[in-house]
Design an enzyme around this catalytic site. Structure first.
Site, PDB file in Angstrom:
ATOM      1  N   GLY A 207      -2.967  -7.677  -3.738  1.00 54.49           N
ATOM      2  CA  GLY A 207      -3.140  -7.530  -5.196  1.00 54.49           C
ATOM      3  C   GLY A 207      -1.811  -7.333  -5.917  1.00 54.49           C
ATOM      4  O   GLY A 207      -1.585  -7.903  -6.988  1.00 54.49           O
TER       5      GLY A 207
ATOM      6  N   LYS B 127       0.321   9.390  -3.690  1.00 56.75           N
ATOM      7  CA  LYS B 127      -1.047   9.927  -3.550  1.00 56.75           C
ATOM      8  C   LYS B 127      -0.936  11.449  -3.630  1.00 56.75           C
ATOM      9  O   LYS B 127      -0.189  12.051  -2.856  1.00 56.75           O
ATOM     10  CB  LYS B 127      -1.659   9.542  -2.189  1.00 56.75           C
ATOM     11  CG  LYS B 127      -1.427   8.106  -1.782  1.00 56.75           C
ATOM     12  CD  LYS B 127      -2.344   7.139  -2.484  1.00 56.75           C
ATOM     13  CE  LYS B 127      -1.913   5.709  -2.189  1.00 56.75           C
ATOM     14  NZ  LYS B 127      -2.431   4.722  -3.106  1.00 56.75           N
TER      15      LYS B 127
HETATM   16  C1  LIG Z   1      -3.841   0.651  -0.514  1.00 48.13           C
HETATM   17  S1  LIG Z   1      -3.508  -0.644   0.575  1.00 48.13           S
HETATM   18  C2  LIG Z   1      -2.478  -1.719  -0.341  1.00 48.13           C
HETATM   19  C3  LIG Z   1      -3.186  -2.566  -1.320  1.00 48.13           C
HETATM   20  C4  LIG Z   1      -2.260  -3.590  -1.948  1.00 48.13           C
HETATM   21  N1  LIG Z   1      -1.253  -2.959  -2.795  1.00 48.13           N
HETATM   22  C5  LIG Z   1      -3.024  -4.585  -2.789  1.00 48.13           C
HETATM   23  O1  LIG Z   1      -2.840  -4.601  -4.001  1.00 48.13           O
HETATM   24  O2  LIG Z   1      -3.795  -5.373  -2.242  1.00 48.13           O
HETATM   25  C6  LIG Z   1      -2.365   0.083   1.689  1.00 48.13           C
HETATM   26  C7  LIG Z   1      -1.816  -0.854   2.718  1.00 48.13           C
HETATM   27  O3  LIG Z   1      -0.710  -0.206   3.323  1.00 48.13           O
HETATM   28  C8  LIG Z   1      -0.640  -0.629   4.673  1.00 48.13           C
HETATM   29  N2  LIG Z   1       0.199   0.326   5.383  1.00 48.13           N
HETATM   30  C9  LIG Z   1      -0.011   1.650   5.581  1.00 48.13           C
HETATM   31  N3  LIG Z   1       1.018   2.166   6.292  1.00 48.13           N
HETATM   32  C10 LIG Z   1       1.886   1.154   6.533  1.00 48.13           C
HETATM   33  C11 LIG Z   1       3.134   1.058   7.207  1.00 48.13           C
HETATM   34  N4  LIG Z   1       3.709   2.129   7.764  1.00 48.13           N
HETATM   35  N5  LIG Z   1       3.750  -0.142   7.242  1.00 48.13           N
HETATM   36  C12 LIG Z   1       3.200  -1.247   6.663  1.00 48.13           C
HETATM   37  N6  LIG Z   1       2.017  -1.198   6.002  1.00 48.13           N
HETATM   38  C13 LIG Z   1       1.369  -0.025   5.951  1.00 48.13           C
HETATM   39  C14 LIG Z   1      -2.092  -0.697   5.120  1.00 48.13           C
HETATM   40  O4  LIG Z   1      -2.218  -1.592   6.215  1.00 48.13           O
HETATM   41  C15 LIG Z   1      -2.785  -1.201   3.840  1.00 48.13           C
HETATM   42  O5  LIG Z   1      -2.958  -2.596   3.908  1.00 48.13           O
END
Ligand SMILES: C[S@@+](CC[C@H](N)C(=O)[O-])C[C@H]1O[C@@H](n2cnc3c(N)ncnc32)[C@H](O)[C@@H]1O
Length: 356
Positions: free
Chosen positions: A223, A304
């Site tokens: 997104g 968060k």
């Molecule tokens: C809230 S979602 C993101 C949504 C995104 N901004 C969108 O608009 O579609 C959080 C994402 O962070 C990723 N994530 C969490 N920790 C991470 C890390 N250490 N390295 C890479 N990605 C990570 C998760 O896999 C997840 O897809």
């Protein structure tokens, strides 16, 4: 001359205590006494300053208040409006406020109870607008003050004004953005709102240009990435999860499966954005490192927040960023806002400033 003045700030219901804490912090810093009325879940805070309006307006501005969706200044307050003719006393009160207005908004708090007023407001507003036009109280100028009628209920209204240079441009401070059909997730609206709420027009024009590079940490399903590619920027999307077909099909996205806390670009980029769900202090340190070291020029990121002591969590993040940036040798700016599309989080913007 009146030595007290009142402001109303609108917020997401449940965040009144945090907003009142911000008013208190600003007032303490300026040595201005006052107090807040902050009823839990009411969706607004009314702050009374022991200072005249001009002084209070120097103490608090819309940009200062992270949890404020809007900040308006009370000019008149009307209670016990007669059911049969609310217009006459409201117009009389507006006539006691000098000047002409660029826009007039009838508003309520963003609560289910207040929303029951919406059909009354739809019927009432055309009458008010017509009367204001006839009285030549409206002017077609973007810099003219906004006039806000903030209704507590159908018999109680605050007549308020705001300075468009120092206020949200949206009625009720709510960014009503259309969900783009091709965007893969609703969180796209969060970054879209952040671009409008946290950047100036000049900053948007210079940083959201086709051909510039952006890195999206925690990008899946895409997104936020979509906000960049739809403007022609080239995006490196870092996430172990899958990116949606609609963003990959643009040909502007490179998907890297890696840890966002470890991965680094080979060349400096314009933007790094971060939506990884993590401790606010960890995200703050990561973002500060990217901007301080020149890996990116600007960053938009989500913090968060814990359920309690949200204000403290933001201050801790701010201090960590301050510590790292102050030894970077760069000039920089840091802004936070609790956006309409944010829930238990705030959005931050950190950028290094180039001079000349
Ligand atoms: C809230 S979602 C993101 C949504 C995104 N901004 C969108 O608009 O579609 C959080 C994402 O962070 C990723 N994530 C969490 N920790 C991470 C890390 N250490 N390295 C890479 N990605 C990570 C998760 O896999 C997840 O897809």
């Amino acid at each position: 001359m009146d030595f007290t003045s009142r402001a109303i700030a609108y917020c997401r219901p449940g965040f009144e205590k945090d907003l009142a804490a911000e008013f208190a912090a600003r007032c303490a810093k300026s040595g201005v006494a006052g107090h807040s009325l902050a009823t839990p879940d009411s969706g607004f805070v009314l702050h009374e300053f022991d200072a005249p309006l001009e002084e209070a307006q120097r103490v608090v501005s819309y940009d200062h208040l992270i949890f404020a969706r809007q900040l308006v200044w009370v000019r008149e307050s009307l209670e016990d409006l007669p059911e049969k003719d609310r217009l006459t006393p409201i117009l009389a009160a507006i006539n006691r406020v000098h000047g002409r207005f660029g826009r007039v908004w009838a508003e309520t708090a963003d609560t289910n109870e207040a929303k029951t007023l919406s059909s009354f407001l739809k019927r009432f507003m055309p009458h008010l607008e017509r009367a204001l036009h006839e009285g030549r109280r409206l002017v077609d100028r973007n810099d003219a003050p906004n006039l806000h009628l903030f209704f507590i209920d159908s018999s109680h209204v605050f007549i308020c004004t705001s300075d468009p240079a120092n206020a949200s441009p949206w009625p009720m401070g709510i960014a009503r953005l259309r969900m783009p059909r091709e965007a893969p997730s609703r969180s796209t609206l969060k970054l879209a709102e952040a671009f409008f709420g946290l950047l100036s027009e000049d900053e948007r024009n210079s940083s959201l240009r086709a051909g510039l590079r952006a890195v999206d940490l925690g990008a899946a399903p895409g997104g936020w990435t979509w906000q960049f590619v739809s403007r022609g920027l080239l995006v490196t999307a870092v996430d172990n999860g899958p990116m949606s077909e609609s963003v990959r099909a643009t040909g502007l996205v490179e998907h890297v499966r890696a840890d966002g806390f470890v991965w680094k670009p080979s060349k400096p980029v314009e933007w790094m954005v971060c939506d990884m769900v993590e401790q606010p202090s960890r995200v703050a340190q990561l973002v500060a490192e990217w901007v301080a070291s020149g890996r990116c020029r600007r960053s938009m990121f989500n913090l968060k927040l814990p359920m309690k002591k949200r204000h403290d969590a933001i201050e801790q993040a701010r201090n960590l960023i301050y510590k790292r940036m102050s030894v970077s040798g760069r000039d920089w700016t840091l802004r936070f806002k609790h956006l309409y599309h944010d829930r238990e989080e705030v959005t931050g913007y950190l950028a290094s400033i180039k001079h000349g």
